[in-house]
Motif scaffolding. Structure first.
Motif, mmCIF file in Angstrom:
data_model
loop_
_atom_site.group_PDB
_atom_site.id
_atom_site.type_symbol
_atom_site.label_atom_id
_atom_site.label_comp_id
_atom_site.label_asym_id
_atom_site.label_seq_id
_atom_site.Cartn_x
_atom_site.Cartn_y
_atom_site.Cartn_z
ATOM 1 N N ALA A 159 -6.990 -75.356 5.725
ATOM 2 C CA ALA A 159 -6.237 -74.191 6.197
ATOM 3 C C ALA A 159 -4.953 -74.620 6.904
ATOM 4 N N ASP A 160 -5.061 -75.662 7.737
ATOM 5 C CA ASP A 160 -3.869 -76.173 8.418
ATOM 6 C C ASP A 160 -2.865 -76.732 7.406
ATOM 7 N N GLU A 161 -3.376 -77.427 6.396
ATOM 8 C CA GLU A 161 -2.510 -78.004 5.373
ATOM 9 C C GLU A 161 -1.827 -76.911 4.560
ATOM 10 N N ALA A 162 -2.549 -75.808 4.314
ATOM 11 C CA ALA A 162 -1.966 -74.691 3.565
ATOM 12 C C ALA A 162 -0.768 -74.118 4.298
ATOM 13 N N GLU A 163 -0.907 -73.892 5.591
ATOM 14 C CA GLU A 163 0.197 -73.344 6.363
ATOM 15 C C GLU A 163 1.365 -74.322 6.412
ATOM 16 N N ARG A 164 1.063 -75.604 6.561
ATOM 17 C CA ARG A 164 2.123 -76.606 6.628
ATOM 18 C C ARG A 164 2.899 -76.661 5.313
ATOM 19 N N ARG A 165 2.174 -76.680 4.197
ATOM 20 C CA ARG A 165 2.837 -76.762 2.891
ATOM 21 C C ARG A 165 3.694 -75.521 2.606
ATOM 22 N N LEU A 166 3.115 -74.360 2.841
ATOM 23 C CA LEU A 166 3.816 -73.128 2.496
ATOM 24 C C LEU A 166 5.061 -72.917 3.352
ATOM 25 N N THR A 167 4.945 -73.146 4.653
ATOM 26 C CA THR A 167 6.103 -72.929 5.525
ATOM 27 C C THR A 167 7.173 -73.996 5.316
ATOM 28 N N ALA A 168 6.762 -75.189 4.898
ATOM 29 C CA ALA A 168 7.744 -76.238 4.615
ATOM 30 C C ALA A 168 8.534 -75.923 3.353
ATOM 31 N N ARG A 169 7.844 -75.391 2.342
ATOM 32 C CA ARG A 169 8.517 -75.084 1.079
ATOM 33 C C ARG A 169 9.262 -73.761 1.146
ATOM 34 N N PHE A 170 8.688 -72.799 1.842
ATOM 35 C CA PHE A 170 9.294 -71.471 1.952
ATOM 36 C C PHE A 170 9.373 -71.093 3.428
ATOM 37 N N PRO A 171 10.489 -71.385 4.108
ATOM 38 C CA PRO A 171 10.610 -71.099 5.543
ATOM 39 C C PRO A 171 10.459 -69.616 5.875
ATOM 40 N N GLU A 172 10.645 -68.738 4.884
ATOM 41 C CA GLU A 172 10.507 -67.305 5.134
ATOM 42 C C GLU A 172 9.061 -66.898 5.387
ATOM 43 N N ILE A 173 8.095 -67.736 4.995
ATOM 44 C CA ILE A 173 6.681 -67.427 5.235
ATOM 45 C C ILE A 173 6.371 -67.667 6.705
ATOM 46 N N ARG A 174 6.015 -66.600 7.415
ATOM 47 C CA ARG A 174 5.759 -66.679 8.854
ATOM 48 C C ARG A 174 4.277 -66.683 9.190
ATOM 49 N N TYR A 175 3.476 -66.032 8.347
ATOM 50 C CA TYR A 175 2.057 -65.880 8.665
ATOM 51 C C TYR A 175 1.230 -66.242 7.440
ATOM 52 N N VAL A 176 0.206 -67.082 7.642
ATOM 53 C CA VAL A 176 -0.703 -67.485 6.576
ATOM 54 C C VAL A 176 -2.127 -67.285 7.079
ATOM 55 N N PHE A 177 -2.879 -66.431 6.397
ATOM 56 C CA PHE A 177 -4.264 -66.166 6.765
ATOM 57 C C PHE A 177 -5.161 -66.493 5.579
ATOM 58 N N LEU A 178 -6.112 -67.396 5.787
ATOM 59 C CA LEU A 178 -7.047 -67.789 4.735
ATOM 60 C C LEU A 178 -8.455 -67.383 5.139
ATOM 61 N N ASP A 179 -9.177 -66.794 4.182
ATOM 62 C CA ASP A 179 -10.548 -66.350 4.414
ATOM 63 C C ASP A 179 -11.474 -67.077 3.444
ATOM 64 N N PRO A 180 -12.271 -68.063 3.927
ATOM 65 C CA PRO A 180 -13.226 -68.724 3.037
ATOM 66 C C PRO A 180 -14.223 -67.707 2.492
ATOM 67 N N THR A 181 -14.448 -67.721 1.188
ATOM 68 C CA THR A 181 -15.337 -66.736 0.581
ATOM 69 C C THR A 181 -16.195 -67.398 -0.474
ATOM 70 N N GLY A 227 6.979 -56.436 -13.995
ATOM 71 C CA GLY A 227 6.983 -57.852 -14.346
ATOM 72 C C GLY A 227 8.215 -58.581 -13.929
ATOM 73 N N GLU A 228 8.871 -58.149 -12.857
ATOM 74 C CA GLU A 228 10.122 -58.783 -12.466
ATOM 75 C C GLU A 228 9.879 -60.147 -11.840
ATOM 76 N N PRO A 229 10.704 -61.135 -12.164
ATOM 77 C CA PRO A 229 10.619 -62.419 -11.494
ATOM 78 C C PRO A 229 11.210 -62.323 -10.105
ATOM 79 N N ASP A 230 11.057 -63.357 -9.306
ATOM 80 C CA ASP A 230 11.601 -63.293 -7.957
ATOM 81 C C ASP A 230 12.697 -64.323 -7.783
ATOM 82 N N PRO A 231 13.428 -64.238 -6.660
ATOM 83 C CA PRO A 231 14.569 -65.130 -6.459
ATOM 84 C C PRO A 231 14.234 -66.498 -5.981
ATOM 85 N N SER A 232 13.006 -66.937 -6.066
ATOM 86 C CA SER A 232 12.686 -68.281 -5.581
ATOM 87 C C SER A 232 12.734 -69.302 -6.693
#
Length: 332
Positions: free
Chosen positions: A282-304, A327-332
């Motif tokens: 979970a910590d690694e997920a937040e680190r990876r996502l915020t490093a690649r996409f600085p616009e991501i402010r909140y990451v919530f993971l629910d083990p299921t 089906g529009e693509p995004d600007p990333s």
């Protein structure tokens, strides 16, 4: 997390606002002297644009306030409220006046015959609006390069409503000036003021179109729009690459503001994964996502727990656009 006001967007809004204010005064004087419906409609157009820039600046300022206990996800969505107000003002004040005055001119056929001042103001206005649009275009190109996409796709899908509004309004302003010039020119050439009225109506319809596009875009963001498809797929790939992840069951995203993205996911981890391993993932997920996409402010993971018959692919994910999303693509 506190947000700073986006410098590029603020600069674009301020330049556009100052340009529109100066142009509005000049057009109003020219319209009153010449009696041209198209010139008065263009004056209303510039007044509407000037007010829009004030509201967009308010959107940037209010939306950048930091989160607090009553608004834990910040005030990013408030920027869309003010941007929606701006679109509505353009719709009611600018377009309404232009269409109404154009119809009146066609019915009454009143004009003083003083055309020179109209041509001068239209020419100067075209130059000033071009300068404002040039700044907006530069920002759009800069942002599209950062997202590695085309300027057209960036404009269609960006959550930065300020730069989108300025670009569309400045583009509409230049088209409106051309329409006004044609209306005044045809009226002078033919001696029939119907062309001046028609130009005024066309300017009003142009404003209606721009206002409708911006209003619909802001409503979508206010309701809670997901990130576009390509960005959703990139987020899913990052999560799928985490240690001990077997399957992403659900991936949900939401645009909280121009530079705020929320990511929530239900993830099936390997049965052998320990609690400590899941926490590390979970910590690694937040680190990876915020490093690649600085616009991501909140990451919530629910083990299921995995559903019976699961084949290792996400069951419910916004990375796959629904039919309503087009089906529009995004600007990333």
């Amino acid at each position: 997390m506190a947000q700073a006001i986006k410098t590029g967007s603020v600069g674009t809004v301020v330049v556009a606002g100052a340009a529109n204010l100066a142009i509005a005064v000049a057009k109003l004087i020219a319209g009153l002297i010449s009696g041209s419906a198209a010139m008065l409609s263009e004056a209303a157009h510039s007044v509407a644009d000037t007010t829009t820039e004030v509201l967009l600046y308010q959107a940037l300022r209010r939306g950048a306030r930091p989160a607090d206990t009553r608004h834990p996800f910040g005030y990013g969505k408030e920027s869309y409220v003010w941007a929606f107000f701006a679109a509505m003002f353009t719709f009611v004040a600018g377009a309404g006046f232009a269409v109404t005055h154009g119809v009146t001119t066609i019915l009454v056929h009143e004009h003083s015959g003083d055309y020179l001042i109209s041509y001068i103001v239209l020419g100067v206005s075209f130059v000033i609006e071009s300068i404002s649009l040039t700044r907006a275009v530069r920002q759009v190109r800069r942002e599209s390069r950062r997202w590695q996409t085309t300027p057209q796709r960036f404009l269609r899908l960006t959550a930065d409503t300020a730069v989108k509004a300025v670009f569309l309004e400045d583009s509409a302003a230049l088209i409106g000036l051309v329409l006004a010039g044609l209306g005044v020119g045809l009226s002078q050439a033919t001696g029939d003021e119907v062309w001046d009225g028609v130009a005024s109506i066309l300017i009003g319809l142009l404003l209606l179109t721009v206002a409708g596009i911006l209003a619909a875009n802001n409503l979508s963001l206010l309701v809670g729009r997901a990130v576009p498809a390509r960005l959703g797929r990139a987020i899913e790939q990052e999560l799928a690459g985490l240690p001990d992840v077997e399957r992403i069951d659900t991936l949900l995203t939401m645009q909280l503001g121009p530079d705020d993205i929320l990511v929530a996911a239900k993830i099936d981890f390997r049965d052998e994964a320990t609690g400590a391993a899941i926490e590390a993932s979970a910590d690694e997920a937040e680190r990876r996502l915020t490093a690649r996409f600085p616009e991501i402010r909140y990451v919530f993971l629910d083990p299921t727990r995995s559903l019976p018959g699961a084949l290792g692919q996400a069951r419910n994910t916004q990375a796959r656009p629904s039919p309503d999303a087009g089906g529009e693509p995004d600007p990333s």
